[in-house]
Design a protein around this motif. Sequence first.
Motif, short mmCIF file in Angstrom:
data_model
loop_
_atom_site.label_atom_id
_atom_site.label_comp_id
_atom_site.label_asym_id
_atom_site.label_seq_id
_atom_site.Cartn_x
_atom_site.Cartn_y
_atom_site.Cartn_z
N MET A 62 38.92 52.96 54.01
CA MET A 62 38.88 52.88 52.56
C MET A 62 38.56 51.45 52.16
O MET A 62 38.97 50.51 52.82
N PRO A 63 37.83 51.30 51.08
CA PRO A 63 37.56 49.95 50.58
C PRO A 63 38.86 49.23 50.22
O PRO A 63 39.79 49.82 49.69
N ASN A 64 38.90 47.94 50.54
CA ASN A 64 40.11 47.17 50.36
C ASN A 64 39.75 45.72 50.06
O ASN A 64 38.97 45.12 50.81
N PRO A 65 40.29 45.12 49.01
CA PRO A 65 39.98 43.72 48.72
C PRO A 65 40.42 42.76 49.82
O PRO A 65 39.79 41.74 50.05
N LYS A 66 41.49 43.09 50.56
CA LYS A 66 41.95 42.22 51.64
C LYS A 66 40.92 42.08 52.76
O LYS A 66 40.80 41.03 53.37
N THR A 67 40.23 43.15 53.05
CA THR A 67 39.26 43.14 54.15
C THR A 67 37.87 42.72 53.70
O THR A 67 36.97 42.61 54.52
N GLY A 68 37.68 42.51 52.42
CA GLY A 68 36.38 42.05 51.93
C GLY A 68 35.41 43.17 51.63
O GLY A 68 34.24 42.92 51.38
N THR A 69 35.87 44.42 51.65
CA THR A 69 34.96 45.52 51.35
C THR A 69 34.87 45.79 49.85
O THR A 69 34.00 46.52 49.41
N VAL A 70 35.77 45.19 49.08
CA VAL A 70 35.69 45.24 47.61
C VAL A 70 35.59 43.78 47.16
O VAL A 70 36.53 43.01 47.32
N THR A 71 34.43 43.40 46.64
CA THR A 71 34.21 42.00 46.31
C THR A 71 33.19 41.88 45.18
O THR A 71 32.39 42.79 44.96
N ASP A 72 33.24 40.76 44.48
CA ASP A 72 32.23 40.48 43.46
C ASP A 72 30.97 39.90 44.09
O ASP A 72 29.90 39.98 43.51
N ASP A 73 31.11 39.29 45.27
CA ASP A 73 29.97 38.68 45.96
C ASP A 73 29.45 39.65 47.03
O ASP A 73 29.74 39.51 48.21
N THR A 74 28.64 40.60 46.61
CA THR A 74 28.13 41.63 47.51
C THR A 74 27.22 41.04 48.58
O THR A 74 27.26 41.44 49.73
N ALA A 75 26.41 40.07 48.21
CA ALA A 75 25.48 39.46 49.16
C ALA A 75 26.23 38.82 50.32
O ALA A 75 25.83 38.95 51.49
N LYS A 76 27.32 38.14 50.03
CA LYS A 76 28.12 37.51 51.09
C LYS A 76 28.72 38.56 52.02
O LYS A 76 28.71 38.40 53.24
#
Length: 96
Positions: free
Chosen positions: A1-15
């Motif tokens: 599942m997408p999770n902000p801790k793992t970086g799968t939910v982020t504002d910087d998609t390119a990164k």
Amino acid sequence: MPNPKTGTVTDDTAKAVREVKAGRVEFKIDKAGNIHVPVGKASFNGTQIEENARAVIDSVMKAKPHTVKGQYIHSCTISATMSPPVRVDLKEFHTV
């Protein structure tokens, strides 16, 4: 599942895309010290699964704390979701 801790939910998609393409390895450890990480899909050929498994084992060995003595990985098995496991020989990964 997408999770902000793992970086799968982020504002910087390119990164996030650059990190994944660069070979970022994410793994989870349970209470017993077992590492669970997907290394491929059933549709992958043997070479692709081998390359992915080597990358995971190498990254786990590099994450070994300097204070830990002795053998860091005791055993390794690979299996599909509902199939019997296959043991992996770790001799080449253990350097003395």
